[in-house]
Design a protein around this motif. Structure first.
Motif, PDB file in Angstrom:
ATOM      1  N   GLU A  52      -3.858  -8.286   0.406  1.00 19.81           N
ATOM      2  CA  GLU A  52      -3.240  -8.886   1.599  1.00 19.81           C
ATOM      3  C   GLU A  52      -1.916  -8.205   1.926  1.00 19.81           C
ATOM      4  O   GLU A  52      -1.621  -7.922   3.091  1.00 19.81           O
ATOM      5  CB  GLU A  52      -3.042 -10.387   1.388  1.00 19.81           C
ATOM      6  CG  GLU A  52      -4.343 -11.170   1.383  1.00 19.81           C
ATOM      7  CD  GLU A  52      -4.166 -12.614   0.939  1.00 19.81           C
ATOM      8  OE1 GLU A  52      -3.026 -13.056   0.675  1.00 19.81           O
ATOM      9  OE2 GLU A  52      -5.196 -13.312   0.857  1.00 19.81           O
ATOM     10  N   TYR A  53      -1.120  -7.907   0.911  1.00 19.90           N
ATOM     11  CA  TYR A  53       0.162  -7.229   1.123  1.00 19.90           C
ATOM     12  C   TYR A  53      -0.059  -5.820   1.688  1.00 19.90           C
ATOM     13  O   TYR A  53       0.617  -5.394   2.629  1.00 19.90           O
ATOM     14  CB  TYR A  53       0.965  -7.166  -0.182  1.00 19.90           C
ATOM     15  CG  TYR A  53       2.268  -6.417  -0.033  1.00 19.90           C
ATOM     16  CD1 TYR A  53       3.366  -7.009   0.598  1.00 19.90           C
ATOM     17  CD2 TYR A  53       2.392  -5.106  -0.490  1.00 19.90           C
ATOM     18  CE1 TYR A  53       4.556  -6.324   0.756  1.00 19.90           C
ATOM     19  CE2 TYR A  53       3.582  -4.415  -0.334  1.00 19.90           C
ATOM     20  CZ  TYR A  53       4.661  -5.027   0.289  1.00 19.90           C
ATOM     21  OH  TYR A  53       5.829  -4.335   0.453  1.00 19.90           O
ATOM     22  N   PHE A  54      -1.022  -5.085   1.114  1.00 19.44           N
ATOM     23  CA  PHE A  54      -1.325  -3.733   1.573  1.00 19.44           C
ATOM     24  C   PHE A  54      -1.734  -3.741   3.045  1.00 19.44           C
ATOM     25  O   PHE A  54      -1.274  -2.910   3.834  1.00 19.44           O
ATOM     26  CB  PHE A  54      -2.433  -3.128   0.707  1.00 19.44           C
ATOM     27  CG  PHE A  54      -2.836  -1.732   1.107  1.00 19.44           C
ATOM     28  CD1 PHE A  54      -2.019  -0.647   0.813  1.00 19.44           C
ATOM     29  CD2 PHE A  54      -4.046  -1.503   1.749  1.00 19.44           C
ATOM     30  CE1 PHE A  54      -2.396   0.644   1.169  1.00 19.44           C
ATOM     31  CE2 PHE A  54      -4.432  -0.224   2.105  1.00 19.44           C
ATOM     32  CZ  PHE A  54      -3.606   0.854   1.816  1.00 19.44           C
ATOM     33  N   LEU A  55      -2.582  -4.687   3.426  1.00 17.93           N
ATOM     34  CA  LEU A  55      -3.007  -4.780   4.827  1.00 17.93           C
ATOM     35  C   LEU A  55      -1.846  -5.190   5.729  1.00 17.93           C
ATOM     36  O   LEU A  55      -1.742  -4.724   6.867  1.00 17.93           O
ATOM     37  CB  LEU A  55      -4.184  -5.744   4.968  1.00 17.93           C
ATOM     38  CG  LEU A  55      -5.479  -5.292   4.297  1.00 17.93           C
ATOM     39  CD1 LEU A  55      -6.540  -6.377   4.413  1.00 17.93           C
ATOM     40  CD2 LEU A  55      -5.967  -3.970   4.887  1.00 17.93           C
ATOM     41  N   GLU A  56      -0.960  -6.044   5.228  1.00 17.28           N
ATOM     42  CA  GLU A  56       0.191  -6.492   6.020  1.00 17.28           C
ATOM     43  C   GLU A  56       1.164  -5.343   6.289  1.00 17.28           C
ATOM     44  O   GLU A  56       1.621  -5.173   7.418  1.00 17.28           O
ATOM     45  CB  GLU A  56       0.904  -7.646   5.314  1.00 17.28           C
ATOM     46  CG  GLU A  56       2.092  -8.205   6.072  1.00 17.28           C
ATOM     47  CD  GLU A  56       1.711  -8.835   7.408  1.00 17.28           C
ATOM     48  OE1 GLU A  56       2.551  -8.765   8.343  1.00 17.28           O
ATOM     49  OE2 GLU A  56       0.605  -9.385   7.535  1.00 17.28           O
ATOM     50  N   VAL A  57       1.484  -4.551   5.269  1.00 15.99           N
ATOM     51  CA  VAL A  57       2.433  -3.451   5.481  1.00 15.99           C
ATOM     52  C   VAL A  57       1.818  -2.331   6.323  1.00 15.99           C
ATOM     53  O   VAL A  57       2.537  -1.504   6.880  1.00 15.99           O
ATOM     54  CB  VAL A  57       3.010  -2.869   4.166  1.00 15.99           C
ATOM     55  CG1 VAL A  57       3.805  -3.917   3.415  1.00 15.99           C
ATOM     56  CG2 VAL A  57       1.949  -2.240   3.304  1.00 15.99           C
ATOM     57  N   ASN A  58       0.487  -2.337   6.439  1.00 14.96           N
ATOM     58  CA  ASN A  58      -0.201  -1.349   7.267  1.00 14.96           C
ATOM     59  C   ASN A  58      -0.789  -1.972   8.534  1.00 14.96           C
ATOM     60  O   ASN A  58      -1.730  -1.431   9.114  1.00 14.96           O
ATOM     61  CB  ASN A  58      -1.314  -0.672   6.452  1.00 14.96           C
ATOM     62  CG  ASN A  58      -0.777   0.329   5.475  1.00 14.96           C
ATOM     63  OD1 ASN A  58      -0.330   1.402   5.868  1.00 14.96           O
ATOM     64  ND2 ASN A  58      -0.795  -0.018   4.186  1.00 14.96           N
ATOM     65  N   ILE A  59      -0.200  -3.082   8.962  1.00 15.50           N
ATOM     66  CA  ILE A  59      -0.744  -3.825  10.104  1.00 15.50           C
ATOM     67  C   ILE A  59      -0.877  -2.964  11.362  1.00 15.50           C
ATOM     68  O   ILE A  59      -1.810  -3.126  12.145  1.00 15.50           O
ATOM     69  CB  ILE A  59       0.072  -5.114  10.372  1.00 15.50           C
ATOM     70  CG1 ILE A  59      -0.725  -6.067  11.234  1.00 15.50           C
ATOM     71  CG2 ILE A  59       1.448  -4.792  10.942  1.00 15.50           C
ATOM     72  CD1 ILE A  59      -0.249  -7.498  11.153  1.00 15.50           C
ATOM     73  N   LYS A  60       0.029  -2.013  11.536  1.00 13.93           N
ATOM     74  CA  LYS A  60      -0.025  -1.139  12.717  1.00 13.93           C
ATOM     75  C   LYS A  60      -0.925   0.074  12.492  1.00 13.93           C
ATOM     76  O   LYS A  60      -1.242   0.778  13.439  1.00 13.93           O
ATOM     77  CB  LYS A  60       1.383  -0.674  13.092  1.00 13.93           C
ATOM     78  CG  LYS A  60       2.272  -1.801  13.567  1.00 13.93           C
ATOM     79  CD  LYS A  60       3.642  -1.291  13.941  1.00 13.93           C
ATOM     80  CE  LYS A  60       4.508  -2.464  14.391  1.00 13.93           C
ATOM     81  NZ  LYS A  60       5.876  -2.051  14.692  1.00 13.93           N
TER      82      LYS A  60
END
Length: 141
Positions: free
Chosen positions: A102-110
């Motif tokens: 979830e953190y990995f996807l959040e920091v790569n949201i863009k």
């Protein structure tokens, strides 16, 4: 660390022999890593057909009963390494927890669109279900 090229001769019970070449072989912590790498410099994740091609080869390798080098059995795992443009950080499945995903996807949201996020989640599930398969998603830099 860059790995070496190697050719595998795979023999089935009927005597058929097949020759396959993975992208790299890496020796780390007394374990051989059979690695397929899929890269893109234009997108955040390689195209789905490229990912599927890498998975197909690695699922075949990961289902080998044994790996023998110079007459001696060796320990091995398989790894699909996916690299893309602008990816922040890296993640390895199945080692990563749900919280880390979830953190990995959040920091790569863009960087990842909805479909790419779904692919990454499915890759995490694939690695969880195949104990000899690791999948890494990271930047190509």
């Amino acid at each position: 660390m860059d790995g070496l090229k190697a050719t595998f001769s795979i023999e089935n019970y009927l005597g058929g022999i097949y020759y396959l070449t993975p992208d790299e072989i890496i020796f780390e912590n007394n374990i051989y890593i059979i690695q397929e790498s899929k890269n893109t410099s234009k997108a955040s994740l390689p195209k789905l057909p490229d990912i599927q091609d890498g998975l197909f080869k690695l699922i075949l390798f990961s289902n080998l009963d044994s790996l023998v080098l110079n007459g001696q059995p060796v320990l091995f795992v398989t790894k699909l390494k996916l690299t893309g443009n602008n990816v922040v950080g890296s993640i390895v499945f199945p080692d990563a927890s749900l919280k880390e995903l979830e953190y990995f996807l959040e920091v790569n949201i863009k960087n990842f669109n909805t479909n790419q996020k779904l692919i990454i989640k499915k890759l995490a599930l694939e690695a969880q279900n195949n104990h000899k398969l690791k999948i890494e998603v990271s930047s190509n830099f």
